[in-house]
Motif scaffolding. Structure first.
Motif, PDB file in Angstrom:
ATOM      1  N   THR A 199       0.849  -1.196   0.000  1.00 10.45           N
ATOM      2  CA  THR A 199       0.000   0.000   0.000  1.00 10.45           C
ATOM      3  C   THR A 199       0.882   1.243   0.000  1.00 10.45           C
ATOM      4  O   THR A 199       0.624   2.203  -0.723  1.00 10.45           O
ATOM      5  CB  THR A 199      -0.920   0.006   1.252  1.00 10.45           C
ATOM      6  N   VAL A 200       1.955   1.209   0.795  1.00  8.95           N
ATOM      7  CA  VAL A 200       2.886   2.343   0.825  1.00  8.95           C
ATOM      8  C   VAL A 200       3.512   2.538  -0.558  1.00  8.95           C
ATOM      9  O   VAL A 200       3.561   3.647  -1.091  1.00  8.95           O
ATOM     10  CB  VAL A 200       4.001   2.109   1.879  1.00  8.95           C
ATOM     11  N   ALA A 201       3.952   1.420  -1.179  1.00  8.98           N
ATOM     12  CA  ALA A 201       4.633   1.518  -2.480  1.00  8.98           C
ATOM     13  C   ALA A 201       3.720   2.124  -3.552  1.00  8.98           C
ATOM     14  O   ALA A 201       4.206   2.785  -4.470  1.00  8.98           O
ATOM     15  CB  ALA A 201       5.120   0.139  -2.916  1.00  8.98           C
ATOM     16  N   ARG A 202       2.401   1.900  -3.434  1.00 10.21           N
ATOM     17  CA  ARG A 202       1.474   2.385  -4.474  1.00 10.21           C
ATOM     18  C   ARG A 202       1.099   3.855  -4.285  1.00 10.21           C
ATOM     19  O   ARG A 202       0.427   4.435  -5.120  1.00 10.21           O
ATOM     20  CB  ARG A 202       0.170   1.559  -4.477  1.00 10.21           C
ATOM     21  N   GLN A 203       1.485   4.448  -3.164  1.00  8.51           N
ATOM     22  CA  GLN A 203       1.148   5.863  -2.977  1.00  8.51           C
ATOM     23  C   GLN A 203       2.043   6.718  -3.867  1.00  8.51           C
ATOM     24  O   GLN A 203       3.187   6.333  -4.135  1.00  8.51           O
ATOM     25  CB  GLN A 203       1.328   6.262  -1.509  1.00  8.51           C
ATOM     26  N   PRO A 204       1.560   7.869  -4.338  1.00  6.16           N
ATOM     27  CA  PRO A 204       2.348   8.673  -5.262  1.00  6.16           C
ATOM     28  C   PRO A 204       3.718   9.047  -4.694  1.00  6.16           C
ATOM     29  O   PRO A 204       3.821   9.418  -3.520  1.00  6.16           O
ATOM     30  CB  PRO A 204       1.500   9.938  -5.467  1.00  6.16           C
ATOM     31  N   GLY A 205       4.726   8.891  -5.512  1.00  5.22           N
ATOM     32  CA  GLY A 205       6.070   9.342  -5.133  1.00  5.22           C
ATOM     33  C   GLY A 205       6.811   8.423  -4.178  1.00  5.22           C
ATOM     34  O   GLY A 205       7.878   8.775  -3.697  1.00  5.22           O
ATOM     35  N   ARG A 206       6.277   7.228  -3.895  1.00  5.68           N
ATOM     36  CA  ARG A 206       6.930   6.336  -2.923  1.00  5.68           C
ATOM     37  C   ARG A 206       7.713   5.229  -3.617  1.00  5.68           C
ATOM     38  O   ARG A 206       7.375   4.810  -4.724  1.00  5.68           O
ATOM     39  CB  ARG A 206       5.893   5.659  -2.024  1.00  5.68           C
ATOM     40  N   THR A 207       8.704   4.715  -2.903  1.00  5.11           N
ATOM     41  CA  THR A 207       9.455   3.538  -3.346  1.00  5.11           C
ATOM     42  C   THR A 207       9.680   2.651  -2.134  1.00  5.11           C
ATOM     43  O   THR A 207       9.985   3.160  -1.054  1.00  5.11           O
ATOM     44  CB  THR A 207      10.835   3.961  -3.901  1.00  5.11           C
ATOM     45  N   VAL A 208       9.525   1.355  -2.314  1.00  4.04           N
ATOM     46  CA  VAL A 208       9.802   0.416  -1.228  1.00  4.04           C
ATOM     47  C   VAL A 208      10.828  -0.610  -1.714  1.00  4.04           C
ATOM     48  O   VAL A 208      10.633  -1.255  -2.747  1.00  4.04           O
ATOM     49  CB  VAL A 208       8.519  -0.304  -0.758  1.00  4.04           C
ATOM     50  N   VAL A 209      11.936  -0.716  -0.987  1.00  9.55           N
ATOM     51  CA  VAL A 209      12.996  -1.677  -1.321  1.00  9.55           C
ATOM     52  C   VAL A 209      13.116  -2.655  -0.154  1.00  9.55           C
ATOM     53  O   VAL A 209      13.278  -2.244   0.995  1.00  9.55           O
ATOM     54  CB  VAL A 209      14.349  -0.966  -1.536  1.00  9.55           C
ATOM     55  N   VAL A 210      12.990  -3.944  -0.460  1.00 11.92           N
ATOM     56  CA  VAL A 210      12.941  -4.963   0.589  1.00 11.92           C
ATOM     57  C   VAL A 210      13.990  -6.042   0.332  1.00 11.92           C
ATOM     58  O   VAL A 210      13.974  -6.680  -0.724  1.00 11.92           O
ATOM     59  CB  VAL A 210      11.544  -5.637   0.614  1.00 11.92           C
ATOM     60  N   VAL A 211      14.888  -6.254   1.277  1.00  9.60           N
ATOM     61  CA  VAL A 211      15.784  -7.412   1.231  1.00  9.60           C
ATOM     62  C   VAL A 211      15.067  -8.590   1.866  1.00  9.60           C
ATOM     63  O   VAL A 211      14.457  -8.444   2.934  1.00  9.60           O
ATOM     64  CB  VAL A 211      17.095  -7.130   1.998  1.00  9.60           C
ATOM     65  N   THR A 212      15.128  -9.736   1.219  1.00 11.76           N
ATOM     66  CA  THR A 212      14.429 -10.893   1.792  1.00 11.76           C
ATOM     67  C   THR A 212      15.058 -12.222   1.401  1.00 11.76           C
ATOM     68  O   THR A 212      15.712 -12.331   0.373  1.00 11.76           O
ATOM     69  CB  THR A 212      12.950 -10.891   1.364  1.00 11.76           C
ATOM     70  N   HIS A 213      14.864 -13.218   2.256  1.00 13.84           N
ATOM     71  CA  HIS A 213      15.129 -14.612   1.898  1.00 13.84           C
ATOM     72  C   HIS A 213      13.802 -15.358   1.773  1.00 13.84           C
ATOM     73  O   HIS A 213      13.782 -16.555   1.535  1.00 13.84           O
ATOM     74  CB  HIS A 213      15.915 -15.321   3.025  1.00 13.84           C
ATOM     75  N   ASP A 214      12.706 -14.657   1.987  1.00 11.75           N
ATOM     76  CA  ASP A 214      11.411 -15.278   2.205  1.00 11.75           C
ATOM     77  C   ASP A 214      10.652 -15.380   0.881  1.00 11.75           C
ATOM     78  O   ASP A 214      10.068 -14.406   0.411  1.00 11.75           O
ATOM     79  CB  ASP A 214      10.649 -14.379   3.216  1.00 11.75           C
TER      80      ASP A 214
END
Ligand code: ATP
Ligand code: MG
Length: 247
Positions: A199-214
């Motif tokens: 939801t955060v990533a879809r807001q205007p002007g946002r970027t979400v970067v996630v490191v994962t093994h999952d």
């Protein structure tokens, strides 16, 4: 009509890492955590970074967030060249623009959960009452409002992780950087967390970067960068088909 891929490539670059090297130590014990690494992230996307332990994932997140200096190369975040900023400017830039969920949570043990979540707002000059109201709202979103007055030491790993997620979101950062945000969570809370992050990533002007093994969370990503030995080796578009792991 434009297809989704061309829309994807037209999205504005928010992170641009070019030929970045970061070493630790000196002489024979020198370790190359990043070796001329290249990486980009775009506005409005949920980008995963995957790769084996020790390949440089946390180091890459830390240089992007400005918490770690790099040796050479260039990093632009929101059109701001990090190497052109002095230490005070980087701190200011980070506290306004970046939310960071650390691999080890880094909650402050002497503060209650709601106080921990309020910290980014207090640092930005928001008054305590307003900050705590906002913090309660975030705790509600991650299902932790019933623990607001507890200290983090009294909570399980998964509960502490949800407090860390609330703290990373409370000041509405333009970029959210998350190091293994679901590692301590069960399936239900992991899914809930990823839905919040999407939801955060879809807001205007946002970027979400996630490191994962999952690999349970691959389905949420727009792109996935695969790291090996200090570099991004491959980038996969729409990685939802890697549900059971990488090919
Ligand atoms: N503070 C440090 N001092 C010395 N070496 C370090 C330091 N931080 C990281 N390294 C080394 O840099 C390399 C990359 O580490 P990094 O923490 O970025 O890996 P990672 O991909 O996040 O691993 P993991 O999946 O286990 O968290 C490793 O060889 C690590 O030992
Ligand atoms: Mg790591």
């Amino acid at each position: 009509m434009a297809d989704s891929q061309s829309i994807e490539t037209r999205r504005k670059l928010t992170v641009n890492v070019r030929n970045v090297t970061k070493t630790f130590g000196a002489g024979e014990s020198r370790v190359f955590a990043l070796k001329e690494a290249n990486f980009d992230a775009r506005e409005g996307e949920m980008l995963l970074i995957v790769g084996p332990s020790g390949c440089g994932k946390t180091t890459l997140l830390s240089v992007i967030a400005g918490t770690l200096k790099f040796d050479s190369g260039e990093i632009d975040v929101f059109d701001c060249s990090l190497s052109a900023l002095n230490a005070a400017q980087i701190t200011e830039f980070r506290r306004k623009n970046i939310g960071f969920i650390f691999q080890q949570f880094h909650l402050i043990p002497t503060l209650s959960c709601v106080e921990n979540v309020s910290v980014p707002l207090l640092i930005n000059g928001v008054n305590r009452r307003v900050a705590e109201e906002k913090a309660f709202g975030l705790l509600r979103q991650v299902g932790m409002d019933n623990k607001a007055r507890e200290r983090p030491g009294n909570l399980s790993g998964g509960q502490q992780q949800r407090i860390a997620i609330a703290r990373a979101l409370v000041h509405d950062p333009r970029m959210l950087i998350c190091d293994e945000p679901t590692s301590a969570l069960d399936r239900e809370n992991g899914a809930k967390t990823m839905e919040i992050l999407c939801t955060v990533a879809r807001q205007p002007g946002r970027t979400v970067v996630v490191v994962t093994h999952d690999n349970r969370i691959f389905q949420y990503a727009d792109r996935m960068a695969e790291m090996e030995d200090g570099r991004v080796q491959r980038v996969h578009e729409n990685p939802s088909h890697f549900k059971t792991g990488l090919p």
